[in-house]
Design a protein around this motif. Sequence first.
Motif, mmCIF file in Angstrom:
data_model
loop_
_atom_site.group_PDB
_atom_site.id
_atom_site.type_symbol
_atom_site.label_atom_id
_atom_site.label_comp_id
_atom_site.label_asym_id
_atom_site.label_seq_id
_atom_site.Cartn_x
_atom_site.Cartn_y
_atom_site.Cartn_z
ATOM 1 N N LYS A 45 -9.393 2.019 2.394
ATOM 2 C CA LYS A 45 -8.699 0.870 1.813
ATOM 3 C C LYS A 45 -7.186 0.909 2.069
ATOM 4 C CE LYS A 45 -12.134 0.398 -1.886
ATOM 5 N NZ LYS A 45 -12.388 0.370 -3.352
ATOM 6 N N PRO A 46 -6.791 1.036 3.329
ATOM 7 C CA PRO A 46 -5.347 1.105 3.604
ATOM 8 C C PRO A 46 -4.690 -0.270 3.504
ATOM 9 C CG PRO A 46 -6.570 1.065 5.664
ATOM 10 C CD PRO A 46 -7.603 1.119 4.558
ATOM 11 N N ASP A 47 -3.429 -0.271 3.104
ATOM 12 C CA ASP A 47 -2.604 -1.480 3.171
ATOM 13 C C ASP A 47 -1.889 -1.576 4.522
ATOM 14 O OD1 ASP A 47 -3.009 -2.478 0.473
ATOM 15 O OD2 ASP A 47 -1.862 -0.723 -0.178
ATOM 16 N N LEU A 48 -1.623 -0.412 5.138
ATOM 17 C CA LEU A 48 -0.860 -0.364 6.389
ATOM 18 C C LEU A 48 -1.264 0.871 7.181
ATOM 19 C CD1 LEU A 48 1.643 -1.529 8.034
ATOM 20 C CD2 LEU A 48 2.994 0.195 6.812
ATOM 21 N N LEU A 49 -1.373 0.715 8.495
ATOM 22 C CA LEU A 49 -1.549 1.846 9.407
ATOM 23 C C LEU A 49 -0.191 2.216 9.987
ATOM 24 C CD1 LEU A 49 -4.663 0.606 11.446
ATOM 25 C CD2 LEU A 49 -4.654 1.968 9.341
ATOM 26 N N GLY A 96 -0.692 -2.843 11.356
ATOM 27 C CA GLY A 96 -0.202 -1.519 11.713
ATOM 28 C C GLY A 96 1.178 -1.579 12.333
ATOM 29 N N MET A 109 1.999 1.264 -1.908
ATOM 30 C CA MET A 109 1.314 0.806 -0.707
ATOM 31 C C MET A 109 0.518 1.955 -0.097
ATOM 32 S SD MET A 109 2.819 -1.406 2.448
ATOM 33 C CE MET A 109 4.116 -0.262 2.900
ATOM 34 N N ARG A 110 -0.754 1.741 0.116
ATOM 35 C CA ARG A 110 -1.647 2.798 0.620
ATOM 36 C C ARG A 110 -1.511 2.886 2.150
ATOM 37 N NH1 ARG A 110 -5.962 4.334 -2.686
ATOM 38 N NH2 ARG A 110 -7.390 4.448 -0.912
ATOM 39 N N LEU A 111 -1.173 4.080 2.628
ATOM 40 C CA LEU A 111 -0.928 4.291 4.049
ATOM 41 C C LEU A 111 -2.016 5.158 4.663
ATOM 42 C CD1 LEU A 111 2.877 5.197 3.908
ATOM 43 C CD2 LEU A 111 1.859 2.925 4.169
ATOM 44 N N PRO A 152 -6.303 -3.343 7.506
ATOM 45 C CA PRO A 152 -5.259 -3.318 6.472
ATOM 46 C C PRO A 152 -4.611 -4.701 6.339
ATOM 47 C CG PRO A 152 -4.842 -1.731 8.261
ATOM 48 C CD PRO A 152 -5.849 -2.704 8.753
#
Length: 232
Positions: A81-85, A106, A1-3, A102
């Motif tokens: 391209k974040p999945d989550l902040l 967040g 998961m990209r943070l 995202p």
Amino acid sequence: MRLVMMGTGSFAAPTFRTLLESAHPVVGLVTQPDRATGKERASTRQARQGMKEIAVERGIPVLQPESINTADGAALLLALKPDLLVVAAYGQILSRDILAIPPLGGINVHASLLPKYRGAAPINWAIYHGEKQSGVTIIRMSISLDAGDILAQEAIDILPDETAGELEARLSSLGARLAIETVDKLAAGPVHGVPQDKSQVTKAPKLAKEHGLIDWSRPAVAVCNQIRAMQP
């Protein structure tokens, strides 16, 4: 998961370091612009190695927009391209458009037992008002200030002579642990939060210089709490 981490100051740094050591790639840091000392000093206290320095050392892209809630700010964030902040003491309320970038939105690492002490200075006001406990709450972010559903929460006792700075240091470590636990749960599947009890909401507004002025007619314990709350 990209943070993507969003934060400024000493409370946020342990969370950032913990995310960097996790299995989830941290693809960017969004932090406040560099400030001069003195009157232009940032509102969030910076101690030891700053957020930007940590990111640069690890080769993490750093974004420092004056406002993230602009078309340019959104474009910068979208490019990561974040999945989550993951947000901690960032210093700006995020707009609906930013939170929509995202897929998972967040989460916010907040240094109080929400719904008590929503706002910029929860640690200080908890001590000022003589609370016996503080803690950290992880919430799913919404467009209202610190009003999202609770995903995790843990309390600790406030020590009798503890200053705001000392309590912040303990809460920052707790926040880092709760943050990565929550990120791991979100990566594994849907997490259902608990709505905050609106009847229990209290406020923790940003500190101003006049909050340090002592009224010596107040009880001694109240004066002591005030002094502890305003340190450092």
